[in-house]
Design an enzyme around this catalytic site. Structure first.
Site, short mmCIF file in Angstrom:
data_model
loop_
_atom_site.label_atom_id
_atom_site.label_comp_id
_atom_site.label_asym_id
_atom_site.label_seq_id
_atom_site.Cartn_x
_atom_site.Cartn_y
_atom_site.Cartn_z
N LEU A 241 0.81 -1.22 0.00
CA LEU A 241 0.00 0.00 0.00
C LEU A 241 0.85 1.27 0.00
CD1 LEU A 241 -2.89 -0.96 2.47
CD2 LEU A 241 -2.93 -0.93 -0.04
N HIS A 242 2.07 1.19 0.49
CA HIS A 242 2.91 2.40 0.54
C HIS A 242 3.24 2.96 -0.85
CE1 HIS A 242 6.31 -0.79 0.90
NE2 HIS A 242 6.35 -0.34 -0.33
N HIS A 243 3.00 2.19 -1.89
CA HIS A 243 3.30 2.67 -3.25
C HIS A 243 2.26 3.65 -3.78
CE1 HIS A 243 5.65 -1.19 -3.35
NE2 HIS A 243 6.51 -0.38 -3.91
N ASP A 270 4.13 -3.30 7.00
CA ASP A 270 4.69 -2.13 6.34
C ASP A 270 5.48 -1.27 7.31
OD1 ASP A 270 5.08 -0.29 4.18
OD2 ASP A 270 3.08 -0.82 3.43
N ASP A 298 3.73 6.78 0.10
CA ASP A 298 4.11 7.39 1.38
C ASP A 298 4.26 6.29 2.43
OD1 ASP A 298 4.68 9.31 3.29
OD2 ASP A 298 2.86 10.48 2.92
#
Length: 334
Positions: A241-243, A270, A298
């Site tokens: 999901l950080h992408h 994460d 983020d």
């Protein structure tokens, strides 16, 4: 009050030298050559087929920055280097340089000023998110040793000594280790890995090696586009999901929710900084990697993840620490 010093500035400006030194030492198998005992620069040069002068300078630098110690008779590994940088160690992680220092990553930092001005990567329109970019096969192979322990810890958290039937969806499966670990801990677990077809070949090979190939299934394609199927008891979302920006994450989470069984849950693994966004340092610093290498990614706080899951229709979320790792786990319930 301490006396002002430019040391931090010069140490930071010259930090690329540390990366270059560790990369050279790994590529030349210096740590493995020393692993059997104290070695002189002459004997190391012979073993690694380098010049004696070059080997002496490299090893002295590695002593200075903390990877080795030096005695009158030669060089010796530190306990950390012996565990993680000797190729004969089962905890060896040196091959991670193939991804972490690959041009696809480092190029994103070549013009960080442009990324700051833009608010996202300056290297391309998609950064490292390009469909089926070969860097992800490289990632799957190089990062496997680093993810083996977290995968086992998460599998323990998932199973909690239960061996009930479990249908598991592993989003962006990569090396497959997270789903494979669940299958190892639960003989009744069936795993479905989602990733690009080329990457899934790495996951399938790892499943074969670990003896769970018959229970490891694959779904090739984009996690945003493929049909997952339904009735999953568990969905794994490791390092994915950080992408993306918040809206894209919520879009994916809504899709995942429809694929879950009634009492299904999602596990996110994460880098999750505290609300101040500067602690803990390793997790908080990951946001800069996302700035340099993705358009909108983020390092999200737990509060931000809670909001994403809530907006996607999940009932509640819990944060779990994962000792010995720099990352944390979120369990979200349908």
């Amino acid at each position: 009050m301490s006396t002002p010093s430019p040391a931090l500035f010069f140490n930071t400006v010259n930090a690329y030298q540390r990366s270059a030194a560790i990369k050279a030492a790994v590529e030349l198998n210096v740590f493995t050559a020393i692993s059997q005992g104290i070695e002189s620069s002459q004997s190391l040069a012979q073993k690694c087929q380098t010049s004696e002068r070059g080997m002496r300078m490299l090893c002295d630098y590695l002593v200075i920055i903390g990877f080795m110690t030096k005695q009158a008779e030669g060089y010796r590994l530190t306990s950390d280097s012996a565990m993680f940088l000797d190729r004969q160690s089962k905890f060896y992680v040196g091959d991670a340089i193939e991804f972490l220092l690959s041009p696809m990553i480092t190029n994103g930092f070549n013009d960080l000023t442009a990324a700051v001005l833009k608010g996202g990567t300056a290297i391309s329109s998609e950064g490292t998110l390009s469909p089926e970019h070969p860097v992800w096969v490289q990632f799957a192979k190089a990062m496997s040793p680093m993810m083996a322990n977290p995968a086992q810890l998460i599998a323990q958290l998932v199973n909690e000594n239960k061996i009930e039937p479990l249908k598991v969806l592993d989003i962006s499966a990569s090396h497959g280790l997270f789903g494979i670990a669940v299958a190892q801990h639960n003989p009744n677990a069936e795993i479905f890995g989602v990733d690009w077809a080329s990457v899934l070949e790495v996951a399938k090979e790892n499943a074969r090696i670990q003896g769970v190939a018959s229970r490891y299934h694959t779904i090739a394609g984009s996690a945003f586009e493929v049909d997952y199927g339904n009735d999953y008891d568990l969905v794994l979302l490791p390092n994915f999901l950080h992408h993306f920006d918040v809206a894209t994450c919520e879009q994916l989470l809504r899709k995942i929710k429809t694929a879950l069984a009634v009492e299904g849950k999602v596990i996110v693994f994460d880098f999750i900084p505290n609300s101040d966004r500067i602690t803990p340092p390793d997790a908080a610093a990951f946001s800069l990697v996302m700035l340099a290498t993705t358009p909108n990614g983020d390092a999200y706080t737990f509060a931000e993840y809670e909001s994403m899951f809530s907006n996607a229709g999940f009932s509640h979320s819990q944060l779990h620490s994962l000792p010995t790792t720099q990352q944390q786990v979120i369990v979200a319930y349908k």
